[in-house]
Design a protein around this motif. Sequence first.
Motif, PDB file in Angstrom:
ATOM      1  N   GLY A  22       0.782  -1.223   0.000  1.00  0.00           N
ATOM      2  CA  GLY A  22       0.000   0.000   0.000  1.00  0.00           C
ATOM      3  C   GLY A  22       0.814   1.274   0.000  1.00  0.00           C
ATOM      4  O   GLY A  22       0.255   2.356   0.220  1.00  0.00           O
ATOM      5  N   ARG A  23       2.104   1.172  -0.274  1.00  0.00           N
ATOM      6  CA  ARG A  23       2.982   2.354  -0.274  1.00  0.00           C
ATOM      7  C   ARG A  23       3.101   2.874  -1.709  1.00  0.00           C
ATOM      8  O   ARG A  23       4.115   2.777  -2.369  1.00  0.00           O
ATOM      9  N   THR A  24       1.997   3.452  -2.183  1.00  0.00           N
ATOM     10  CA  THR A  24       1.862   3.778  -3.601  1.00  0.00           C
ATOM     11  C   THR A  24       2.854   4.838  -4.065  1.00  0.00           C
ATOM     12  O   THR A  24       3.433   4.718  -5.150  1.00  0.00           O
ATOM     13  N   ALA A  25       3.049   5.894  -3.281  1.00  0.00           N
ATOM     14  CA  ALA A  25       3.955   6.967  -3.699  1.00  0.00           C
ATOM     15  C   ALA A  25       5.381   6.454  -3.839  1.00  0.00           C
ATOM     16  O   ALA A  25       6.078   6.777  -4.811  1.00  0.00           O
ATOM     17  N   LEU A  26       5.822   5.644  -2.875  1.00  0.00           N
ATOM     18  CA  LEU A  26       7.175   5.093  -2.961  1.00  0.00           C
ATOM     19  C   LEU A  26       7.277   4.115  -4.123  1.00  0.00           C
ATOM     20  O   LEU A  26       8.297   4.080  -4.820  1.00  0.00           O
ATOM     21  N   ALA A  27       6.217   3.340  -4.346  1.00  0.00           N
ATOM     22  CA  ALA A  27       6.210   2.422  -5.487  1.00  0.00           C
ATOM     23  C   ALA A  27       6.395   3.193  -6.788  1.00  0.00           C
ATOM     24  O   ALA A  27       7.183   2.797  -7.656  1.00  0.00           O
ATOM     25  N   HIS A  28       5.692   4.326  -6.921  1.00  0.00           N
ATOM     26  CA  HIS A  28       5.815   5.119  -8.142  1.00  0.00           C
ATOM     27  C   HIS A  28       7.245   5.624  -8.333  1.00  0.00           C
ATOM     28  O   HIS A  28       7.764   5.656  -9.454  1.00  0.00           O
ATOM     29  N   THR A  29       7.876   6.014  -7.229  1.00  0.00           N
ATOM     30  CA  THR A  29       9.261   6.467  -7.306  1.00  0.00           C
ATOM     31  C   THR A  29      10.158   5.363  -7.860  1.00  0.00           C
ATOM     32  O   THR A  29      11.016   5.619  -8.716  1.00  0.00           O
ATOM     33  N   TYR A  30       9.968   4.142  -7.387  1.00  0.00           N
ATOM     34  CA  TYR A  30      10.784   3.032  -7.879  1.00  0.00           C
ATOM     35  C   TYR A  30      10.504   2.738  -9.356  1.00  0.00           C
ATOM     36  O   TYR A  30      11.439   2.465 -10.124  1.00  0.00           O
ATOM     37  N   PHE A  31       9.250   2.793  -9.763  1.00  0.00           N
ATOM     38  CA  PHE A  31       8.945   2.553 -11.176  1.00  0.00           C
ATOM     39  C   PHE A  31       9.559   3.655 -12.052  1.00  0.00           C
ATOM     40  O   PHE A  31      10.038   3.385 -13.166  1.00  0.00           O
ATOM     41  N   ALA A  32       9.550   4.888 -11.563  1.00  0.00           N
ATOM     42  CA  ALA A  32      10.176   5.983 -12.310  1.00  0.00           C
ATOM     43  C   ALA A  32      11.686   5.772 -12.428  1.00  0.00           C
ATOM     44  O   ALA A  32      12.284   6.051 -13.476  1.00  0.00           O
ATOM     45  N   ARG A  33      12.305   5.285 -11.359  1.00  0.00           N
ATOM     46  CA  ARG A  33      13.746   4.997 -11.423  1.00  0.00           C
ATOM     47  C   ARG A  33      14.022   3.873 -12.410  1.00  0.00           C
ATOM     48  O   ARG A  33      15.023   3.899 -13.147  1.00  0.00           O
ATOM     49  N   ALA A  34      13.144   2.881 -12.435  1.00  0.00           N
ATOM     50  CA  ALA A  34      13.306   1.795 -13.409  1.00  0.00           C
ATOM     51  C   ALA A  34      13.233   2.340 -14.832  1.00  0.00           C
ATOM     52  O   ALA A  34      14.005   1.927 -15.710  1.00  0.00           O
ATOM     53  N   ALA A  35      12.309   3.273 -15.068  1.00  0.00           N
ATOM     54  CA  ALA A  35      12.178   3.870 -16.396  1.00  0.00           C
ATOM     55  C   ALA A  35      13.449   4.604 -16.804  1.00  0.00           C
ATOM     56  O   ALA A  35      13.844   4.582 -17.977  1.00  0.00           O
ATOM     57  N   GLU A  36      14.099   5.236 -15.835  1.00  0.00           N
ATOM     58  CA  GLU A  36      15.327   5.966 -16.135  1.00  0.00           C
ATOM     59  C   GLU A  36      16.474   5.033 -16.517  1.00  0.00           C
ATOM     60  O   GLU A  36      17.401   5.436 -17.216  1.00  0.00           O
ATOM     61  N   ARG A  37      16.422   3.776 -16.067  1.00  0.00           N
ATOM     62  CA  ARG A  37      17.528   2.841 -16.299  1.00  0.00           C
ATOM     63  C   ARG A  37      17.218   1.797 -17.361  1.00  0.00           C
ATOM     64  O   ARG A  37      18.081   0.987 -17.697  1.00  0.00           O
ATOM     65  N   VAL A  38      15.999   1.787 -17.904  1.00  0.00           N
ATOM     66  CA  VAL A  38      15.602   0.687 -18.784  1.00  0.00           C
ATOM     67  C   VAL A  38      16.419   0.653 -20.070  1.00  0.00           C
ATOM     68  O   VAL A  38      16.559  -0.389 -20.707  1.00  0.00           O
ATOM     69  N   GLY A  39      17.002   1.784 -20.449  1.00  0.00           N
ATOM     70  CA  GLY A  39      17.836   1.813 -21.642  1.00  0.00           C
ATOM     71  C   GLY A  39      19.097   0.982 -21.510  1.00  0.00           C
ATOM     72  O   GLY A  39      19.753   0.690 -22.514  1.00  0.00           O
ATOM     73  N   GLU A  40      19.442   0.578 -20.287  1.00  0.00           N
ATOM     74  CA  GLU A  40      20.632  -0.242 -20.072  1.00  0.00           C
ATOM     75  C   GLU A  40      20.370  -1.722 -20.323  1.00  0.00           C
ATOM     76  O   GLU A  40      21.303  -2.519 -20.311  1.00  0.00           O
ATOM     77  N   VAL A  41      19.098  -2.081 -20.545  1.00  0.00           N
ATOM     78  CA  VAL A  41      18.754  -3.471 -20.837  1.00  0.00           C
ATOM     79  C   VAL A  41      18.769  -3.672 -22.341  1.00  0.00           C
ATOM     80  O   VAL A  41      18.176  -2.878 -23.082  1.00  0.00           O
ATOM     81  N   PRO A  42      19.433  -4.697 -22.854  1.00  0.00           N
ATOM     82  CA  PRO A  42      19.468  -4.929 -24.301  1.00  0.00           C
ATOM     83  C   PRO A  42      18.070  -5.136 -24.878  1.00  0.00           C
ATOM     84  O   PRO A  42      17.157  -5.591 -24.187  1.00  0.00           O
ATOM     85  N   GLU A  43      17.909  -4.779 -26.156  1.00  0.00           N
ATOM     86  CA  GLU A  43      16.639  -5.004 -26.833  1.00  0.00           C
ATOM     87  C   GLU A  43      16.333  -6.497 -26.865  1.00  0.00           C
ATOM     88  O   GLU A  43      17.227  -7.329 -26.944  1.00  0.00           O
ATOM     89  N   GLY A  44      15.064  -6.830 -26.826  1.00  0.00           N
ATOM     90  CA  GLY A  44      14.661  -8.232 -26.860  1.00  0.00           C
ATOM     91  C   GLY A  44      13.541  -8.492 -25.875  1.00  0.00           C
ATOM     92  O   GLY A  44      12.963  -7.562 -25.292  1.00  0.00           O
ATOM     93  N   GLN A  45      13.218  -9.753 -25.662  1.00  0.00           N
ATOM     94  CA  GLN A  45      12.081 -10.100 -24.821  1.00  0.00           C
ATOM     95  C   GLN A  45      12.263  -9.625 -23.379  1.00  0.00           C
ATOM     96  O   GLN A  45      11.316  -9.152 -22.752  1.00  0.00           O
ATOM     97  N   TYR A  46      13.486  -9.755 -22.840  1.00  0.00           N
ATOM     98  CA  TYR A  46      13.711  -9.333 -21.469  1.00  0.00           C
ATOM     99  C   TYR A  46      13.540  -7.818 -21.337  1.00  0.00           C
ATOM    100  O   TYR A  46      12.936  -7.326 -20.385  1.00  0.00           O
ATOM    101  N   GLY A  47      14.060  -7.086 -22.323  1.00  0.00           N
ATOM    102  CA  GLY A  47      13.884  -5.638 -22.314  1.00  0.00           C
ATOM    103  C   GLY A  47      12.415  -5.252 -22.434  1.00  0.00           C
ATOM    104  O   GLY A  47      11.942  -4.347 -21.741  1.00  0.00           O
ATOM    105  N   ASP A  48      11.676  -5.964 -23.307  1.00  0.00           N
ATOM    106  CA  ASP A  48      10.244  -5.696 -23.451  1.00  0.00           C
ATOM    107  C   ASP A  48       9.509  -5.984 -22.145  1.00  0.00           C
ATOM    108  O   ASP A  48       8.632  -5.213 -21.735  1.00  0.00           O
ATOM    109  N   TRP A  49       9.853  -7.103 -21.486  1.00  0.00           N
ATOM    110  CA  TRP A  49       9.189  -7.432 -20.222  1.00  0.00           C
ATOM    111  C   TRP A  49       9.387  -6.313 -19.208  1.00  0.00           C
ATOM    112  O   TRP A  49       8.436  -5.920 -18.513  1.00  0.00           O
ATOM    113  N   ASN A  50      10.596  -5.794 -19.115  1.00  0.00           N
ATOM    114  CA  ASN A  50      10.856  -4.700 -18.185  1.00  0.00           C
ATOM    115  C   ASN A  50      10.020  -3.479 -18.533  1.00  0.00           C
ATOM    116  O   ASN A  50       9.431  -2.844 -17.647  1.00  0.00           O
TER     117      ASN A  50
END
Length: 236
Positions: A98-126
């Motif tokens: 139920g910690r929605t605001a903190l969850a959003h912060t983590y998802f935003a951080r993931a978005a900032e780093r997703v370019g470091e994952v190679p293209e492909g199914q794993y990158g799409d899943w992320n």
Amino acid sequence: MDPELPVVQLCVEGMRAEADGQAGRALGLFQQAWEIAADDYEACIAAHYLARHQNAPEETLRWNQECLERADRVGDERVHGFYPSLYVNLGQACRRLGRTALAHTYFARAAERVGEVPEGQYGDWNRFAIAEGLRETAPEPAGKVLEEEDEAGGDMARRHLDAAVDGRVRELVARWCARSDLTALALTLPAYLGYLGTEGDRVRLRSALHMVHAARRLPEDEQTELGAVIGAAALW
């Protein structure tokens, strides 16, 4: 990851046990991996898998935090590709608590780093997991820029797909699903479901829709609607 590492071998065996429905055996193998981990890198790997087999959401969060802390201690190229999924896992754990605001912060951080994952199914899943997490935890309605401050005091911004364009794409996708137009779906869904609001995401979605349009396999009304969507200002 080096497949010769004993920790990795135990985790691979644990994943096989997961696939066979042997959750208890999988947990035991991941626990063994944690116990023999020789450094922070190996501990990071083991903690990731242990987090998946906790019964209490608090314990899931604790092991995901452990995983992140170990990755931070490693700090080199071996763990760079781990961060998007690490932040996704933390975001999902916080959502369950139920910690929605903190969850959003983590998802935003993931978005900032997703370019470091190679293209492909794993990158799409992320990308799919990040986009879903951002939508589900967004503090403002879709279509606006989300400005917020993370725990470290930095500003972050994320733009959802324009609501009008999103609705029109959803309608087209629904029609393709109804008649099992697998080609149109296969071309469109990775870019649509993984849309994170960057310029690259807009280009990716626009290009996918253009490929479907250029094939000229759709009924005339869908062909016309898709052309209008591609020309929408929100995608340029």
